[in-house]
Write a protein that holds these residues in place. Structure first.
Motif, PDB file in Angstrom:
ATOM      1  N   ALA A   1       0.870  -1.181   0.000  1.00 15.79           N
ATOM      2  CA  ALA A   1       0.000   0.000   0.000  1.00 15.79           C
ATOM      3  C   ALA A   1       0.902   1.224   0.000  1.00 15.79           C
ATOM      4  O   ALA A   1       1.793   1.336   0.841  1.00 15.79           O
ATOM      5  N   GLU A   2       0.697   2.107  -0.960  1.00 12.14           N
ATOM      6  CA  GLU A   2       1.538   3.295  -1.114  1.00 12.14           C
ATOM      7  C   GLU A   2       0.660   4.497  -1.435  1.00 12.14           C
ATOM      8  O   GLU A   2      -0.492   4.356  -1.839  1.00 12.14           O
ATOM      9  N   ILE A   3       1.251   5.688  -1.280  1.00  4.85           N
ATOM     10  CA  ILE A   3       0.587   6.893  -1.775  1.00  4.85           C
ATOM     11  C   ILE A   3       0.930   7.022  -3.258  1.00  4.85           C
ATOM     12  O   ILE A   3       2.110   7.045  -3.623  1.00  4.85           O
ATOM     13  N   PRO A   4      -0.074   7.068  -4.140  1.00  5.83           N
ATOM     14  CA  PRO A   4       0.198   7.117  -5.585  1.00  5.83           C
ATOM     15  C   PRO A   4       0.666   8.507  -5.996  1.00  5.83           C
ATOM     16  O   PRO A   4       0.513   9.485  -5.244  1.00  5.83           O
ATOM     17  N   PRO A   5       1.230   8.639  -7.204  1.00  9.27           N
ATOM     18  CA  PRO A   5       1.619   9.964  -7.710  1.00  9.27           C
ATOM     19  C   PRO A   5       0.422  10.926  -7.697  1.00  9.27           C
ATOM     20  O   PRO A   5      -0.723  10.517  -7.853  1.00  9.27           O
ATOM     21  N   SER A   6       0.711  12.208  -7.521  1.00  9.94           N
ATOM     22  CA  SER A   6      -0.340  13.221  -7.340  1.00  9.94           C
ATOM     23  C   SER A   6      -1.302  13.306  -8.518  1.00  9.94           C
ATOM     24  O   SER A   6      -2.464  13.695  -8.356  1.00  9.94           O
ATOM     25  N   LYS A   7      -0.848  12.937  -9.727  1.00  7.06           N
ATOM     26  CA  LYS A   7      -1.717  13.051 -10.908  1.00  7.06           C
ATOM     27  C   LYS A   7      -2.961  12.170 -10.816  1.00  7.06           C
ATOM     28  O   LYS A   7      -3.948  12.402 -11.503  1.00  7.06           O
ATOM     29  N   PHE A   8      -2.933  11.137  -9.936  1.00  3.51           N
ATOM     30  CA  PHE A   8      -4.074  10.232  -9.818  1.00  3.51           C
ATOM     31  C   PHE A   8      -5.127  10.738  -8.828  1.00  3.51           C
ATOM     32  O   PHE A   8      -6.198  10.158  -8.704  1.00  3.51           O
ATOM     33  N   ASN A   9      -4.800  11.797  -8.071  1.00  2.00           N
ATOM     34  CA  ASN A   9      -5.747  12.386  -7.122  1.00  2.00           C
ATOM     35  C   ASN A   9      -6.361  11.323  -6.205  1.00  2.00           C
ATOM     36  O   ASN A   9      -7.574  11.243  -6.025  1.00  2.00           O
TER      37      ASN A   9
ATOM     38  N   ILE B   1       2.629  13.303   6.218  1.00  4.95           N
ATOM     39  CA  ILE B   1       2.764  12.942   7.631  1.00  4.95           C
ATOM     40  C   ILE B   1       2.516  11.445   7.817  1.00  4.95           C
ATOM     41  O   ILE B   1       3.201  10.779   8.600  1.00  4.95           O
ATOM     42  N   SER B   2       1.551  10.912   7.082  1.00  2.33           N
ATOM     43  CA  SER B   2       1.203   9.486   7.226  1.00  2.33           C
ATOM     44  C   SER B   2       2.358   8.579   6.802  1.00  2.33           C
ATOM     45  O   SER B   2       2.406   7.406   7.203  1.00  2.33           O
ATOM     46  N   GLU B   3       3.294   9.105   6.017  1.00  2.55           N
ATOM     47  CA  GLU B   3       4.431   8.303   5.565  1.00  2.55           C
ATOM     48  C   GLU B   3       5.571   8.259   6.589  1.00  2.55           C
ATOM     49  O   GLU B   3       6.548   7.521   6.390  1.00  2.55           O
ATOM     50  N   TRP B   4       5.459   9.016   7.668  1.00  2.00           N
ATOM     51  CA  TRP B   4       6.530   9.054   8.678  1.00  2.00           C
ATOM     52  C   TRP B   4       6.819   7.673   9.279  1.00  2.00           C
ATOM     53  O   TRP B   4       7.996   7.264   9.346  1.00  2.00           O
ATOM     54  N   PRO B   5       5.825   6.896   9.708  1.00  2.00           N
ATOM     55  CA  PRO B   5       6.137   5.553  10.229  1.00  2.00           C
ATOM     56  C   PRO B   5       6.823   4.666   9.192  1.00  2.00           C
ATOM     57  O   PRO B   5       7.712   3.878   9.537  1.00  2.00           O
ATOM     58  N   LYS B   6       6.419   4.790   7.928  1.00  3.48           N
ATOM     59  CA  LYS B   6       7.050   3.999   6.869  1.00  3.48           C
ATOM     60  C   LYS B   6       8.504   4.434   6.677  1.00  3.48           C
ATOM     61  O   LYS B   6       9.388   3.601   6.450  1.00  3.48           O
TER      62      LYS B   6
END
Length: 577
Positions: A35-43, A495-500
């Motif tokens: 599970a990742e944060i996708p590139p910004s273009k995908f909104n 911020i949510s990526e800090w633990p990762k």
């Protein structure tokens, strides 16, 4: 709170339910699901590869399987506002704003543990770093490895592992004899006005030895310095003591304090080398043999002599390694094997060695010895710290000095300060060379990552100062019903990526990921702050000179993460700049 781990757990639970109902086939392990944060273009807020992981075993295309899974995910998650399939089979999820409200509430209520992986088993680490010969001050070549070892230790400590920071003192052998003679000649220079034999290439020429000599003279009035042989052992101890005092001072100026110092000489006098050789002999890891000429050596001039050899090739090394010289003296490698046996006997889960670039070729032989001693490939981890190039005015920079033929740690800190030294030395992966540009370090702009991160914290502190609140104190809000904007949610996603980030830095021993992360977070924050220049509604302090609770909490969350990260790096967060 690691939303990525939580979401993977949620997905796995749904998959298990589908499998029990015969609607899905699962492989033996589900380790490949991410599970990742996708590139910004995908909104979107989060993206998972679950359909691609399961497509083969279910004999369906990733896109078809993703379409099926999106319906189930939407039914089982009340926080999803939108869910879409993206080629080649990613599932992209957009959350309702209430998800981020709950996220902020949870990390504020658990501010002391946010970022820490509380689920993993905690281990015991020994981190050995610096370990420079105790013959003079630390130089820039030691600096990067020192900071790397210290921040690796800090990351592990932040994640609640047990860590011992150790320095191995090479206080035995010919270099110590030459060092002691160098101090002796400086003493005679002071007492008897004799000229230091600068033409002797075995001696240490640095002027710092004058300080050592004077300190020894002042503190040891009863020693007669006329005959070196009579006082050599005592003088060696005193000279090493002076060198270690200076090294500890250098380390302290970098913000580094070791927990223990282990003496090579003590290992020798305690016969720990003989004991480890005996252990290796009993386990058939040593033999008497001859070493071929090293690659590049003139074979006609190389004389093969019978030596005691360690079977390093049994563990993947390119040749076996000598433990004893032809004159019967132990090699440096033998001392190092004994030291690592000493480490193993202290029952650490992992041993971490930070090595300079000139010691990269040493890794295989010492790893082989540890494997032989412990019957494990997993215990020893070696990290190499590559070279640092100092640059000023776009060309190599050399500072004037009185320490010898190198630039010292103190020279560097006097030039740019501890914070810049630590942050910039860590601002690139340790396995590649680093350009330390003095012009960028002092610049007050986005091009100076240290300034940019510190300034983001100072801006937040200015808001709290205006409200007559202490940024260091917890902020308590009873009712959480905030509605964050897209600009704010973008920062919360970071911020949510800090633990990762902490998990990756811990598991891969890559602390450079922390300043990278902090710079990205600072960039997002500064961009958001600057929106208020043109739009008063975007300002944190409104026209009534007040701040809403949602923005107050928002700022506190950002400042907490910046402070945590900078503490790990060992850098200050000034409230005014």
């Amino acid at each position: 709170m690691n939303i990525f781990d939580q979401y993977i757990d949620k997905i796995k639970k749904i998959l298990l339910d589908l499998s029990k109902n015969g609607k899905l086939i699962l492989p033996e392990k589900l380790d490949g699901i991410t599970a990742e944060i996708p590139p910004s273009k995908f909104n979107s807020d989060i993206s998972t590869n679950v359909a691609m992981v399961l497509s083969k075993v279910n004999k369906k295309s990733p896109l078809d399987l993703a379409e099926t899974l999106t319906k189930v995910l939407k039914q089982n998650d009340k926080f999803i506002s939108d869910i879409r399939v993206v080629k080649p089979g990613f599932i992209n999820i957009k959350f309702k704003s209430i998800f981020w409200t709950n996220f902020v509430q949870e990390i504020i209520e658990n501010s002391k543990t946010f970022g820490i992986n509380l689920k993993e088993k905690k281990k015991k680490y020994l981190v050995e770093f610096v370990s420079a010969n105790p013959t003079g001050p630390l130089h820039v070549g030691h600096c990067r490895g020192a900071i790397l070892g210290d921040v690796i230790s800090n990351v592990l400590l932040f994640n609640k592992h047990e860590v011992t920071k150790e320095y191995y003192v090479n206080d035995y052998g010919n270099q110590i004899i030459n060092f002691t003679k160098s101090v002796y000649f400086r003493i005679r220079e002071i007492i008897f006005n004799e000229q230091f034999p600068s033409d002797n290439k075995d001696l240490y020429p640095g002027d710092y030895l004058k300080d050592f000599a004077q300190n020894i003279i002042n503190s040891n009035k009863k020693i007669d310095f006329k005959d070196f042989d009579k006082i050599s052992n005592e003088l060696a101890t005193l000279s090493i003591g002076e060198a270690l005092k200076l090294i500890k001072k250098n380390l302290n100026s970098l913000g580094i304090i070791h927990d223990s110092f282990v003496s090579e000489k003590k290992l020798v006098t305690n016969q720990e080398i003989e004991k480890v050789i005996s252990f290796l002999q009993k386990n058939n890891f040593v033999y008497k043999g001859k070493i071929k000429a090293p690659e590049g050596e003139d074979t006609d001039k190389w004389i093969e002599r019978e030596q005691l050899l360690f079977k390093s090739t049994d563990f993947g090394d390119d040749k076996d390694r000598a433990l004893q010289k032809t004159d019967g003296a132990w090699t440096y490698f033998a001392s190092d094997v004994a030291y690592h046996k000493n480490k193993l006997d202290r029952k650490f889960d992992h041993l971490i060695n930070i090595l300079g670039s000139d010691h990269a070729g040493y890794i295989k032989r010492i790893s082989s010895s540890v494997e032989a001693l412990s019957n494990s490939k997993e215990i020893l981890i070696c990290k190499v710290s590559q070279l640092v190039k100092l640059i000023k005015d776009k060309k190599p920079f050399k500072m004037s000095k009185r320490k010898g033929d190198y630039i010292t740690v103190d020279d560097l800190i006097n030039e740019v300060g501890k914070d810049a030294t630590r942050f910039i030395m860590l601002n690139r992966s340790s396995d590649v060379e680093l350009d330390f540009d003095f012009d960028n370090v002092i610049e007050k702009s986005k091009d100076n990552p240290l300034y940019y991160v510190q300034y983001s914290y100072a801006r937040i502190a200015s808001v709290f100062r205006h409200l007559e609140m202490d940024l260091k104190n917890d902020v308590k809000i009873n009712e959480y019903n905030f509605q964050y904007s897209e600009d704010e949610i973008n920062i919360l996603k970071k911020i949510s990526e800090w633990p990762k980030c902490i998990d990756t830095a811990t598991n891969k021993l890559e602390p450079h990921r922390i300043p990278f992360y902090l710079y990205d977070l600072a960039s997002l924050f500064h961009s958001y702050w600057n929106l208020g220049k043109d739009n008063p509604k975007k300002r944190f302090i409104n026209e009534q000179k007040k701040i809403s609770n949602d923005k107050l909490i928002f700022l506190k969350v950002i400042s907490n993460v910046i402070k945590s990260g900078m503490d790990i790096v060992g850098v200050s967060v000034p409230e005014k700049m």
